[in-house]
Scaffold this motif. Structure first.
Motif, PDB file in Angstrom:
ATOM      1  N   UNK A   1      35.389 -62.368   4.813  1.00 50.07           N
ATOM      2  CA  UNK A   1      35.224 -63.121   6.070  1.00 50.07           C
ATOM      3  C   UNK A   1      33.780 -63.529   6.360  1.00 50.07           C
ATOM      4  N   UNK A   2      32.852 -63.151   5.488  1.00 50.65           N
ATOM      5  CA  UNK A   2      31.471 -63.603   5.667  1.00 50.65           C
ATOM      6  C   UNK A   2      31.208 -64.800   4.749  1.00 50.65           C
ATOM      7  N   UNK A   3      30.944 -65.940   5.341  1.00 57.59           N
ATOM      8  CA  UNK A   3      30.794 -67.151   4.528  1.00 57.59           C
ATOM      9  C   UNK A   3      29.400 -67.769   4.573  1.00 57.59           C
ATOM     10  N   UNK A   4      28.740 -67.626   5.707  1.00 60.73           N
ATOM     11  CA  UNK A   4      27.467 -68.328   5.850  1.00 60.73           C
ATOM     12  C   UNK A   4      26.304 -67.353   5.964  1.00 60.73           C
ATOM     13  N   UNK A   5      25.329 -67.594   5.116  1.00 60.92           N
ATOM     14  CA  UNK A   5      24.191 -66.692   5.035  1.00 60.92           C
ATOM     15  C   UNK A   5      22.882 -67.473   5.062  1.00 60.92           C
ATOM     16  N   UNK A   6      21.838 -66.756   5.418  1.00 61.75           N
ATOM     17  CA  UNK A   6      20.497 -67.309   5.305  1.00 61.75           C
ATOM     18  C   UNK A   6      19.733 -66.447   4.309  1.00 61.75           C
ATOM     19  N   UNK A   7      19.130 -67.101   3.347  1.00 61.59           N
ATOM     20  CA  UNK A   7      18.328 -66.378   2.365  1.00 61.59           C
ATOM     21  C   UNK A   7      16.874 -66.454   2.801  1.00 61.59           C
ATOM     22  N   UNK A   8      16.292 -65.290   3.059  1.00 64.89           N
ATOM     23  CA  UNK A   8      14.902 -65.317   3.507  1.00 64.89           C
ATOM     24  C   UNK A   8      14.075 -64.301   2.735  1.00 64.89           C
ATOM     25  N   UNK A   9      12.793 -64.542   2.726  1.00 63.50           N
ATOM     26  CA  UNK A   9      11.903 -63.613   2.039  1.00 63.50           C
ATOM     27  C   UNK A   9      11.704 -62.385   2.922  1.00 63.50           C
ATOM     28  N   UNK A  10      11.298 -61.300   2.298  1.00 60.47           N
ATOM     29  CA  UNK A  10      10.982 -60.085   3.033  1.00 60.47           C
ATOM     30  C   UNK A  10       9.464 -59.950   3.085  1.00 60.47           C
ATOM     31  N   UNK A  11       8.958 -59.395   4.173  1.00 60.27           N
ATOM     32  CA  UNK A  11       7.507 -59.285   4.275  1.00 60.27           C
ATOM     33  C   UNK A  11       6.895 -58.517   3.106  1.00 60.27           C
ATOM     34  N   UNK A  12       5.836 -59.041   2.587  1.00 56.79           N
ATOM     35  CA  UNK A  12       5.085 -58.400   1.496  1.00 56.79           C
ATOM     36  C   UNK A  12       5.924 -58.163   0.251  1.00 56.79           C
ATOM     37  N   UNK A  13       6.932 -58.998   0.020  1.00 62.13           N
ATOM     38  CA  UNK A  13       7.790 -58.833  -1.141  1.00 62.13           C
ATOM     39  C   UNK A  13       7.933 -60.126  -1.917  1.00 62.13           C
ATOM     40  N   UNK A  14       7.878 -60.003  -3.234  1.00 63.93           N
ATOM     41  CA  UNK A  14       8.150 -61.194  -4.027  1.00 63.93           C
ATOM     42  C   UNK A  14       9.407 -61.009  -4.876  1.00 63.93           C
TER      43      UNK A  14
END
Lengths: 81, 130
Positions: free
Chosen positions: B16-29
């Motif tokens: 039931x989860x369809x929409x996501x946002x992909x974001x960076x994490x602080x101080x992480x590559x």
């Protein structure tokens, strides 16, 4: 759920193009032969459950903001060991 | 930079989860946050598996290729279970997430390969393998 009885070497037909044959029976183990179109995915249910449970656990860890800060200890892309 | 990703079939067991946002994490590559747009309490940390397992591979079935929609511009990620000690941080190598950058869609697929586990310790491999 449909329950039916089959003997060794007997086959079950699902839809037009899926055939499941009881190939061998040894104690509580049954060997199945499955013929299905290539686009039909066939998986052991335990695999599905393992990934489902892992997803749920992974989501739980993210709810804890402190957990995310732990990732800062992980190596970054540019760091060479 | 945040990216919107649509999962037409949701995640495995979490359809039931369809929409996501992909974001960076602080101080992480190496780690990103895949955050549900529908439920702010639902998010997953994902990572590129190749930095700790360069030979990670799997084969897509024909129907999976059809779903994903392209063979180019695909990114592979695995979900991460964050733990209190870095040694216990694990990655799920059996349910990789494939992102199609050109369409902004994502898919989680199941890998029926005995060599992979849902709880692969990222750091132990890094430390043992060098």
């Amino acid at each position: 759920m449909l329950i039916l009885t089959r003997r060794k070497n007997e086959t079950l037909r699902i839809g037009d193009d899926i055939l499941i044959t009881i190939v061998d029976i040894q104690g509580d183990q049954i060997r199945l032969g499955i013929a299905a179109p290539r686009e039909v995915s066939i998986l052991r249910q335990e695999l599905y459950e393992a990934v489902r449970d892992s997803n749920a656990r992974a989501a739980l860890t993210v709810q804890n903001a402190d957990m995310l800060s732990l990732l800062k200890k992980m190596p970054n892309k540019d760091e060479k060991k | 930079m945040d990216k919107k990703i649509h999962f037409p079939k949701g995640l495995i067991g979490l359809e039931n989860y369809h929409d996501f946002t992909l974001s960076t994490l602080p101080e992480q590559t190496q780690f990103w946050l895949l955050q549900s747009s529908e439920d702010k309490h639902f998010g997953l940390v994902i990572t590129n598996p190749f930095w700790f397992m360069p030979d990670y591979d799997f084969e897509l079935t024909e129907s999976e290729i059809k779903q994903v929609g392209a063979k180019e511009n695909l990114d592979v990620f695995v979900t991460v279970n964050v733990a209190a000690t870095p040694e216990n941080i694990t990655a799920n190598l059996m349910g990789p997430i494939i992102l199609n950058q050109s369409t902004g869609s994502g898919f989680q697929i199941l890998i029926a390969d005995k060599k992979y586990t849902t709880q692969y310790k990222i750091m132990s491999a890094k430390m043992a393998g060098g």
